[in-house]
Design a protein around this motif. Structure first.
Motif, mmCIF file in Angstrom:
data_model
loop_
_atom_site.group_PDB
_atom_site.id
_atom_site.type_symbol
_atom_site.label_atom_id
_atom_site.label_comp_id
_atom_site.label_asym_id
_atom_site.label_seq_id
_atom_site.Cartn_x
_atom_site.Cartn_y
_atom_site.Cartn_z
ATOM 1 N N LEU A 223 1.678 3.710 -4.791
ATOM 2 C CA LEU A 223 0.700 3.958 -5.304
ATOM 3 C C LEU A 223 -0.428 4.128 -3.922
ATOM 4 O O LEU A 223 -1.153 5.263 -3.650
ATOM 5 C CB LEU A 223 -0.225 2.797 -6.195
ATOM 6 C CG LEU A 223 -1.430 3.240 -6.403
ATOM 7 C CD1 LEU A 223 -1.600 4.314 -6.868
ATOM 8 C CD2 LEU A 223 -1.830 2.245 -7.285
ATOM 9 N N LYS A 224 -0.285 2.992 -2.484
ATOM 10 C CA LYS A 224 -1.014 3.346 -2.086
ATOM 11 C C LYS A 224 -0.596 4.653 -1.228
ATOM 12 O O LYS A 224 -1.832 5.130 -0.410
ATOM 13 C CB LYS A 224 -0.878 1.616 -1.170
ATOM 14 C CG LYS A 224 -1.509 0.704 -1.847
ATOM 15 C CD LYS A 224 -0.876 -0.747 -0.956
ATOM 16 C CE LYS A 224 -1.570 -1.803 -1.906
ATOM 17 N NZ LYS A 224 -0.680 -3.696 -1.341
ATOM 18 N N MET A 225 0.559 4.303 -0.879
ATOM 19 C CA MET A 225 1.088 5.372 -0.291
ATOM 20 C C MET A 225 0.359 7.015 -0.597
ATOM 21 O O MET A 225 -0.204 7.839 0.367
ATOM 22 C CB MET A 225 2.827 5.545 0.821
ATOM 23 C CG MET A 225 3.343 7.435 0.922
ATOM 24 S SD MET A 225 4.301 6.879 1.417
ATOM 25 C CE MET A 225 4.760 6.115 2.187
ATOM 26 N N ASN A 226 0.419 7.210 -1.813
ATOM 27 C CA ASN A 226 0.054 8.249 -2.796
ATOM 28 C C ASN A 226 -1.497 8.293 -2.762
ATOM 29 O O ASN A 226 -2.577 9.597 -2.554
ATOM 30 C CB ASN A 226 0.242 8.655 -4.113
ATOM 31 C CG ASN A 226 1.979 8.515 -4.212
ATOM 32 O OD1 ASN A 226 2.691 9.492 -3.472
ATOM 33 N ND2 ASN A 226 2.315 8.239 -5.224
ATOM 34 N N MET B 229 -5.068 -1.732 1.311
ATOM 35 C CA MET B 229 -4.061 -0.315 1.608
ATOM 36 C C MET B 229 -3.124 -0.490 3.091
ATOM 37 O O MET B 229 -1.736 -0.143 3.510
ATOM 38 C CB MET B 229 -4.559 0.960 2.268
ATOM 39 C CG MET B 229 -6.019 1.472 1.317
ATOM 40 S SD MET B 229 -4.312 2.585 0.429
ATOM 41 C CE MET B 229 -6.021 2.005 -1.340
ATOM 42 N N ALA B 230 -3.873 -1.911 3.642
ATOM 43 C CA ALA B 230 -3.094 -2.506 4.674
ATOM 44 C C ALA B 230 -1.933 -3.348 3.822
ATOM 45 O O ALA B 230 -0.767 -3.898 4.643
ATOM 46 C CB ALA B 230 -4.307 -2.964 5.454
ATOM 47 N N ARG B 231 -2.577 -4.501 3.647
ATOM 48 C CA ARG B 231 -1.755 -5.510 2.893
ATOM 49 C C ARG B 231 -1.400 -5.949 1.394
ATOM 50 O O ARG B 231 -0.743 -6.634 0.283
ATOM 51 C CB ARG B 231 -1.293 -6.647 3.864
ATOM 52 C CG ARG B 231 -2.729 -7.052 3.761
ATOM 53 C CD ARG B 231 -2.999 -7.844 5.214
ATOM 54 N NE ARG B 231 -4.246 -8.728 5.783
ATOM 55 C CZ ARG B 231 -5.010 -7.777 6.579
ATOM 56 N NH1 ARG B 231 -5.292 -6.588 6.884
ATOM 57 N NH2 ARG B 231 -5.980 -8.570 6.185
ATOM 58 N N LYS B 232 -3.045 -6.175 0.932
ATOM 59 C CA LYS B 232 -3.297 -6.708 -0.286
ATOM 60 C C LYS B 232 -3.202 -6.206 -1.266
ATOM 61 O O LYS B 232 -3.599 -4.808 -1.394
ATOM 62 C CB LYS B 232 -4.752 -7.669 -0.213
ATOM 63 C CG LYS B 232 -5.193 -8.330 0.961
ATOM 64 C CD LYS B 232 -6.315 -8.972 0.602
ATOM 65 C CE LYS B 232 -6.175 -10.054 1.410
ATOM 66 N NZ LYS B 232 -6.967 -11.048 1.626
ATOM 67 N N PRO B 233 -2.739 -6.550 -3.256
ATOM 68 C CA PRO B 233 -2.559 -6.079 -3.959
ATOM 69 C C PRO B 233 -4.211 -5.290 -3.995
ATOM 70 O O PRO B 233 -4.629 -6.187 -4.062
ATOM 71 C CB PRO B 233 -1.909 -6.561 -4.915
ATOM 72 C CG PRO B 233 -2.367 -8.321 -4.293
ATOM 73 C CD PRO B 233 -2.119 -7.925 -3.217
ATOM 74 N N ILE B 234 -3.535 -4.057 -4.990
ATOM 75 C CA ILE B 234 -4.866 -4.013 -5.713
ATOM 76 C C ILE B 234 -5.074 -3.988 -6.847
ATOM 77 O O ILE B 234 -4.203 -3.873 -7.758
ATOM 78 C CB ILE B 234 -4.893 -1.673 -5.770
ATOM 79 C CG1 ILE B 234 -4.541 -1.272 -4.408
ATOM 80 C CG2 ILE B 234 -6.134 -1.881 -6.678
ATOM 81 C CD1 ILE B 234 -4.238 -0.124 -4.634
ATOM 82 N N PRO B 235 -6.407 -4.579 -7.553
ATOM 83 C CA PRO B 235 -6.335 -5.158 -8.252
ATOM 84 C C PRO B 235 -6.239 -4.743 -9.739
ATOM 85 O O PRO B 235 -6.746 -3.438 -9.447
ATOM 86 C CB PRO B 235 -7.599 -5.629 -8.795
ATOM 87 C CG PRO B 235 -7.985 -6.309 -6.862
ATOM 88 C CD PRO B 235 -7.197 -5.038 -6.628
#
Length: 117
Positions: free
Chosen positions: A9-12, A42-48
């Protein structure tokens, strides 16, 4: 959501933002958080989950735009089904050239036919 899906998801999201000329500040505003929070996601933490929902809805409402150098004279739909590893390799090549995956593919497809533009 597991870590692998978050990474995808982050890459997209990064590709989608770049392709649509949006930045982290724009996304932060839409998600009601700070730009630093988006950078952390985007770097390291999960997206809630609630923010992930917002992001996915934004992507649905504002689909990826084609690079301006791609012109479509008639309606054509091309679907590429890539394995995860192939997609990652193509995305790496695209990023190394400062392009989104869509831009990279748009530049590479004419080379496959041997035509020169």
């Amino acid at each position: 959501m597991d870590e692998v899906n978050q990474d995808e998801l982050k890459m997209n999201v990064k590709l989608w933002l770049k392709a649509n000329n949006f930045n982290y500040a724009w996304l932060a505003e839409k998600c009601f958080v700070s730009e630093a929070t988006v950078r952390n996601w985007m770097a390291r933490k999960p997206i809630p989950a609630a923010k992930e929902y917002i992001i996915r809805e934004l992507i649905k409402k504002l689909p990826l735009t084609l690079p301006s150098r791609v012109s479509v004279e008639e309606e054509t739909r091309i679907t590429l089904k890539l394995g995860a590893e192939t997609r990652k390799e193509l995305e790496k090549k695209a990023f190394s050239q400062g392009k989104t995956l869509a831009e990279f593919i748009a530049d590479e497809v004419p080379k496959l036919g041997g035509s020169s533009e």
